[in-house]
Structure formats: structure tokens, C-alpha cells
Design an enzyme around this catalytic site. Sequence first.
Site, PDB file in Angstrom:
ATOM      1  N   SER A 178     -10.124  20.604  48.714  1.00  0.00           N
ATOM      2  CA  SER A 178      -9.266  20.746  49.890  1.00  0.00           C
ATOM      3  C   SER A 178      -8.085  21.673  49.602  1.00  0.00           C
ATOM      4  O   SER A 178      -7.463  21.601  48.548  1.00  0.00           O
ATOM      5  CB  SER A 178      -8.742  19.372  50.303  1.00  0.00           C
ATOM      6  OG  SER A 178      -7.876  19.498  51.408  1.00  0.00           O
TER       7      SER A 178
ATOM      8  N   ASN B 285       1.503  25.213  43.170  1.00  0.00           N
ATOM      9  CA  ASN B 285       1.570  25.579  44.573  1.00  0.00           C
ATOM     10  C   ASN B 285       2.451  24.597  45.321  1.00  0.00           C
ATOM     11  O   ASN B 285       2.554  23.426  44.982  1.00  0.00           O
ATOM     12  CB  ASN B 285       0.177  25.643  45.202  1.00  0.00           C
ATOM     13  CG  ASN B 285      -0.281  24.306  45.760  1.00  0.00           C
ATOM     14  OD1 ASN B 285       0.084  23.935  46.883  1.00  0.00           O
ATOM     15  ND2 ASN B 285      -1.053  23.570  44.988  1.00  0.00           N
TER      16      ASN B 285
ATOM     17  N   CYS C 277       0.156  12.561  49.347  1.00  0.00           N
ATOM     18  CA  CYS C 277       1.204  13.290  50.049  1.00  0.00           C
ATOM     19  C   CYS C 277       2.352  12.337  50.383  1.00  0.00           C
ATOM     20  O   CYS C 277       2.176  11.112  50.328  1.00  0.00           O
ATOM     21  CB  CYS C 277       0.643  14.018  51.275  1.00  0.00           C
ATOM     22  SG  CYS C 277       0.068  12.955  52.587  1.00  0.00           S
TER      23      CYS C 277
ATOM     24  N   LYS D  47      -8.062  10.185  48.059  1.00  0.00           N
ATOM     25  CA  LYS D  47      -7.772  11.191  47.025  1.00  0.00           C
ATOM     26  C   LYS D  47      -6.506  10.819  46.273  1.00  0.00           C
ATOM     27  O   LYS D  47      -5.435  10.691  46.858  1.00  0.00           O
ATOM     28  CB  LYS D  47      -7.634  12.573  47.651  1.00  0.00           C
ATOM     29  CG  LYS D  47      -7.433  13.641  46.589  1.00  0.00           C
ATOM     30  CD  LYS D  47      -7.808  14.996  47.087  1.00  0.00           C
ATOM     31  CE  LYS D  47      -7.552  16.043  46.008  1.00  0.00           C
ATOM     32  NZ  LYS D  47      -7.703  17.380  46.528  1.00  0.00           N
TER      33      LYS D  47
ATOM     34  N   THR E 172      -3.168  17.501  42.405  1.00  0.00           N
ATOM     35  CA  THR E 172      -2.368  18.266  41.435  1.00  0.00           C
ATOM     36  C   THR E 172      -1.317  17.391  40.747  1.00  0.00           C
ATOM     37  O   THR E 172      -0.981  16.306  41.222  1.00  0.00           O
ATOM     38  CB  THR E 172      -1.663  19.413  42.155  1.00  0.00           C
ATOM     39  OG1 THR E 172      -0.925  18.864  43.247  1.00  0.00           O
ATOM     40  CG2 THR E 172      -2.659  20.409  42.703  1.00  0.00           C
TER      41      THR E 172
ATOM     42  N   THR F 178      -8.874  25.800  42.399  1.00  0.00           N
ATOM     43  CA  THR F 178      -8.147  26.996  41.973  1.00  0.00           C
ATOM     44  C   THR F 178      -9.075  28.110  41.487  1.00  0.00           C
ATOM     45  O   THR F 178      -8.771  29.291  41.656  1.00  0.00           O
ATOM     46  CB  THR F 178      -7.133  26.601  40.884  1.00  0.00           C
ATOM     47  OG1 THR F 178      -6.268  25.605  41.441  1.00  0.00           O
ATOM     48  CG2 THR F 178      -6.299  27.780  40.434  1.00  0.00           C
TER      49      THR F 178
HETATM   50  C1  LIG Z   1      -3.047  26.191  46.930  1.00  0.00           C
HETATM   51  C2  LIG Z   1      -3.531  24.781  46.876  1.00  0.00           C
HETATM   52  C3  LIG Z   1      -3.530  23.999  48.026  1.00  0.00           C
HETATM   53  C4  LIG Z   1      -3.979  22.684  48.001  1.00  0.00           C
HETATM   54  N1  LIG Z   1      -3.985  21.956  49.161  1.00  0.00           N
HETATM   55  C5  LIG Z   1      -4.495  20.693  49.148  1.00  0.00           C
HETATM   56  C6  LIG Z   1      -4.611  19.946  50.351  1.00  0.00           C
HETATM   57  O1  LIG Z   1      -4.274  20.404  51.441  1.00  0.00           O
HETATM   58  N2  LIG Z   1      -5.102  18.682  50.273  1.00  0.00           N
HETATM   59  C7  LIG Z   1      -5.514  18.128  49.092  1.00  0.00           C
HETATM   60  O2  LIG Z   1      -5.974  16.989  49.087  1.00  0.00           O
HETATM   61  N3  LIG Z   1      -5.447  18.836  47.942  1.00  0.00           N
HETATM   62  C8  LIG Z   1      -4.945  20.094  47.947  1.00  0.00           C
HETATM   63  N4  LIG Z   1      -4.902  20.810  46.764  1.00  0.00           N
HETATM   64  C9  LIG Z   1      -5.380  20.181  45.517  1.00  0.00           C
HETATM   65  C10 LIG Z   1      -6.837  20.546  45.236  1.00  0.00           C
HETATM   66  O3  LIG Z   1      -7.698  20.094  46.246  1.00  0.00           O
HETATM   67  C11 LIG Z   1      -7.281  19.956  43.897  1.00  0.00           C
HETATM   68  O4  LIG Z   1      -7.212  18.557  43.962  1.00  0.00           O
HETATM   69  C12 LIG Z   1      -6.431  20.426  42.719  1.00  0.00           C
HETATM   70  O5  LIG Z   1      -6.050  21.769  42.900  1.00  0.00           O
HETATM   71  C13 LIG Z   1      -7.142  20.315  41.383  1.00  0.00           C
HETATM   72  O6  LIG Z   1      -8.345  21.053  41.368  1.00  0.00           O
HETATM   73  P1  LIG Z   1      -8.453  22.558  40.789  1.00  0.00           P
HETATM   74  O7  LIG Z   1      -7.856  22.535  39.411  1.00  0.00           O
HETATM   75  O8  LIG Z   1      -9.909  22.877  40.813  1.00  0.00           O
HETATM   76  O9  LIG Z   1      -7.669  23.408  41.699  1.00  0.00           O
HETATM   77  C14 LIG Z   1      -4.438  22.119  46.783  1.00  0.00           C
HETATM   78  C15 LIG Z   1      -4.458  22.908  45.633  1.00  0.00           C
HETATM   79  C16 LIG Z   1      -4.019  24.218  45.658  1.00  0.00           C
HETATM   80  C17 LIG Z   1      -4.055  25.030  44.397  1.00  0.00           C
END
Ligand SMILES: Cc1cc2nc3c(=O)[nH]c(=O)nc-3n(C[C@H](O)[C@H](O)[C@H](O)COP(=O)(O)O)c2cc1C
Lengths: 318, 301
Positions: A23, A71, A136, A173, A201, A280
Site C-alpha cells: 500500500s 517518507n 496511522c 496492518k 514502516t 519501496t
Molecule cells: C512512499 C510510501 C508510502 C506508503 N504509504 C502507505 C500507506 O498509505 N498505507 C500503508 O499501509 N502503508 C504505506 N506504506 C508502507 C508500505 O506499504 C510498506 O509497509 C513499507 O514500506 C515496508 O515495505 P517496503 O520496505 O517493501 O517498502 C508506504 C511506504 C512508502 C515508502
Amino acid sequence: MTVDLTADLGHGVLLPNPVLTASGCAANGKELHRLDDIAKIGAFVTKSVKRDPQSGRGTPRMAETPSGMLNSIGLQGPGIHAFVEHDLPWLRSVGARAIVSIAGESSAEFAEVARALVAAPDFDATVAAIEVNISCPNVANRGLVYACDPASSAEVLRLVVPEVPRSTPLFAKLTPDVTDITVIAEAALSAGAQGLTMINTLLGIRIDTERMRPHLFGLTGGLSGPAIRPVAVRAIWQVYAAMRAGRIPTAPIIGVGGVRTGEDALELTLAGASAVQVGTAIFNDPLSPWRVARELGDLLHARGIPRYDDLVGVAHDH
Amino acid sequence: MTTTAGDRVHSVRAEVIAAAAAGDYRHLVFLAPEIAAAARPGQFVALAVGGDTSGLLLRRSFSIHRVDPGTGTVEIVVADAGPGTRWITRLVAGEAVEVLGPLGVPFPVPDEPTPCVLLGGGYGSAPMFWLAKVLQDKGCHVDLVLGAATQDRLFGADLADRVPLTVTTDDGSAGITGRVTDPLSDLLRTSGATLAYACGPMPMLRAVTQVCRPLGVSAYVAVEESMACGIGVCMTCVLPVVGADGVTRMSRSCVEGPTFDGARVRWEAIADGRVAVPGDCLGSPASLAALNHAAAQGSSR
Ligand SMILES: Cc1cc2nc3c(=O)[nH]c(=O)nc-3n(C[C@H](O)[C@H](O)[C@H](O)COP(=O)(O)O)c2cc1C
């Protein structure tokens, strides 16, 4: 030998392959569809949507970090009504399987968003599951993140569960920024979540040494990318182990955090994930959701493993 | 005037054909026939840096300097601004780089011959020569202004062979001492231009818009916001822009831009390396607080 990559999310939800988008890292589909067919992705997870349109925060919203980034977007989005009117029909028109991520500033807002989503004409045809982004801030609780508190986490789920048909599983989540993630996992599952997505994150700050001020407009940001993969593996491991030990209810886990290759996806799977999201890594390689699935299939083929689903949590046995 | 928001984006491993110094910058030519065939002036490409296992994950975006659909080449101009761009400036012929493109909305080009002034600040001049040629092919009269802090930071003064050129530098090391906007009003008057195109740093784009507006001249600007992905999925490169409906939205400069009508950009929100969300922006914290307040008032009655 053909490899069966089917992923089982429970409640009859089977995905043709276990690699999903994360997401907020793939918008709502149109952008990635300019590169390849998003209907071929295991499932497309949409950007967390709240009730009203959201401008998000000022910029800078992003800071690069070693093997990752911070972010601070602020859940920019159209609001659930515009989402249901424009994004969902589009996802349906291209034949995508969607997992819709919902968010709110109050538990009542989560329920309201879920209700509007379930009422959408395209819901049954397109939405395979709902991800409840409880990582959140809860405005009523001084902005404390829901998923940092078992009672707030449970309250969100208690209000959302009655709005959603049982055949559409709810995945809560979770954030890893807690003392014991199994406590939050138990609270969410006991309140009716049918699965968990881990991890969101981790909170971080970067300082601009030139200007001698915080780099991000919103001060703190969420850390993501390969840098956090060991944290994701640890969180999945702990929760899966607690399920095996019978300490918390058993439910499917969707793993997320730092996945960039098929081997990374396998690592999260062996720790206990029934499917895996790519976040990411999409910014580095927008074709990574398709590539990771292909690499995973090749890896299983090379090892002579016929079924992906047989590998879930296997590292706990060795 | 069309946009390419729905067109195909190509992800290619491109071979570097040539790389050479150009003042303080690096001029890079690579082979990407799919991108060369589709690109138009104002569009950009996003390069991955450091190879497949790099710890620098975010793409670096560059305005396309020019393309040659015949040879399939794409050219960019790179300033060394940190470890990622430094890696790109060290690429040599024969090496490969991951490239995404063409990205973003190109500069709108008029259907009728129209006098235009083009302005480039620093390496922001990169797309202007190609744009000048496209405009001239349409029968437009084109004046070009290039500006930079110093002569070494000017790009392409030698490339303007078929275009009347004015050069400015802050320190007077080349051309007129001053800003790129200093000669603009006079040029607009003498040429009768009704269109201006600019690419460069934010303060310059704002100044160009401010000179053009009172004269009834449309200013199209190409912004350089920092982007993580370049393709519209990360939501980091946003700017407050007024839509056709009069509503301000935080708009992604990678897919809704990078070219914007300067009159629609809320410049007052952009300062000192930061962009604030205007209070009247759709979904701004201020507007949502007012909404919630009104709802609370309503329910308490
Ligand atoms: C730019 C950005 C925006 C994100 N927006 C959301 C979001 O709207 N809702 C959510 O549940 N997680 C959000 N995340 C978290 C990601 O879904 C994910 O849980 C987290 O980045 C770890 O995975 P990754 O290392 O593959 O990015 C966001 C992450 C990034 C980098």
C-alpha cells in the site's frame, strides 16, 4: 516440473501468485499499468484511503537513507467516495484483484470507509480482501498510532468487522515500532481480524546538515526498503511462532518490508508469510512486482519445490 | 495540446554511447530506441543508480536534452549533486544503465506560428534547444535566453546556432551580468511573443511567471522537484497547482508535470527548499479541521 505459486489468504481467497504490491507504493494501479498488466500481479494493494480527500503534507516528503528511504506523505488521496467512483471501476475494468487499504483518524471513520467500500457496485467483483491500516495516528488518543496500543487496535477492528462480509478477509496492518508485536497481533485477531500484514514502516528522522534543520517537512518519516527487511522477518517470525505455540489465534500473515528479489520473498515466506508485498523496491524498479514473482517461481523450480504454499513458516521446523 | 499521461512507459537497460564533460556538467548519450521514438520536449527520463544491488534505491530524473529517433539515442545533461548523480557522471561508453521513459507531460506546442521566448537556467537549458527546433519547424519565431551563476554553469551556449541568443551570468563571466529574467520584458516586447517556456530552479520559474503574467504572456515552466520514482506512484514530488476547476491540489510533478502553466502554480507556498500546503488546497489539514468543526457544531445543536 511446473511450480504451483498459488497463495492462500484464507476464507477461500486464493491468489494466482503470492507477490502483491504494498500500500502507498503503487498508487491505485493506473501508473504501473503503463509498464505491464497489473491483472497479472498476485493482488494489487491500493493506497490507504480515508473518508475525505487528503492533501497530504508539505515537501520534502522523502529522504533517501542507506538501502532505504524515509517518507512522510500524509496519506494523500481522493477520499473513499472518489475512490469508489473512479479507482475501483478502473481496477475492475482491467481485471485486477484488489486488496483495498483503509485508514481513519477515528475508529468510527474506519467503519464509515469500510461501509462505503462494501456498498460499492464493483466491490464483489474486484475486492479480494481489505487491509486495515491501523499503523496511522489516532487523533482522539493524542495522535498515538492505533497499532501501538492493543485496546485501540481492537476497537478499530470491532467497528470494521460488522461492516464487511466474512468472505472478504480483513488484514490488520501492524507497525514494528512496539515492545511486543504479538500482543498487538492477538488484540487485532481476537477482535475479528482474519489476517495480519506485517510490517509498516519504522519511525525515523533525518537532519539536513547543510541547512541544520530537519529534512522532512513533517519532521518524522517512515523508514522502508531493504534496510528494514530483517525487522520484517523478525516480526513475522515472532507472530508466526506465537501462533504455532497456540498463544494467539492462527491466521494468515502477509509479509512486507524490504523485498526486492524472489529470494527476499522466499525469506519472508519461510518466516511465516503466506504472501509477500513489494513496496519501496517499486521506486527502484517499477517492474519488480512481476519480476519478484518470476524469480520466486524460478527459485522453486531450481530447488525442485512444487508448491509455494508448502514453504510457509518452514524455517520454524529446522 | 495533448498530454501523454496514459501512454506506455518503457523500462530499458540502455547502453551508454558517449559521455563527455560540458562545463560543470556531464553530457550523456545512451541508446534507448523506444524512448527516442516517443519522447517530446519537456519530458524526462528516470535513471537507476549503482547497479542491481545498489543501496541507493531512488531514481534520478533528468530532463531529456534531445533524442534522435533515427539512431535511437537519448541525451541528458547531469550535474554532480550527490552520490547518485556522481555515479551517473562516472558512466563511460559501453556501460549500461536502467532508464525509464519517456515520462511526464511535454511542453505544449502551439498549432499556429507564434513568437516565443525560451529561457534556461543552468542545466535547465538542456531541453530548450530541442524545443526551439520543434517550435521553429512549426514556423514560430524563437528567442533564447540562457542564464547561470557562472560561465562554467551555463549549458549549451554553443548549441544555439540557429536561434537568437542572449546570455546572462550572475557574476558577469559571460554575457550580461544579471538574472535570466532581466532581458525578458524587453525581449517579449520587441518580439511580440505571447508564449514563454522556462526550465531551471524554482525561484527563476517563479520570476519568469511574474514577468510574463502582467504582459498577458503564457509561461510554461518545467519544474525540478525531487522525485523518488518518476512514474507517479510515490507521491513525493507534489506542488500546489490550481486545476481547470479553480481548485488547488497537491499535484505530482512527475505525471501532472513536470511542465505546468506557471500561472497555475501556487508559488507563494514554495520557499527555501520547502513546499507548504495552502490552506485552501483540497483536503488540506486546515480545510479538514474546518469541516470537522462545522460537523461538530452541527451535531451539537
Ligand atoms: C512512499 C510510501 C508510502 C506508503 N504509504 C502507505 C500507506 O498509505 N498505507 C500503508 O499501509 N502503508 C504505506 N506504506 C508502507 C508500505 O506499504 C510498506 O509497509 C513499507 O514500506 C515496508 O515495505 P517496503 O520496505 O517493501 O517498502 C508506504 C511506504 C512508502 C515508502
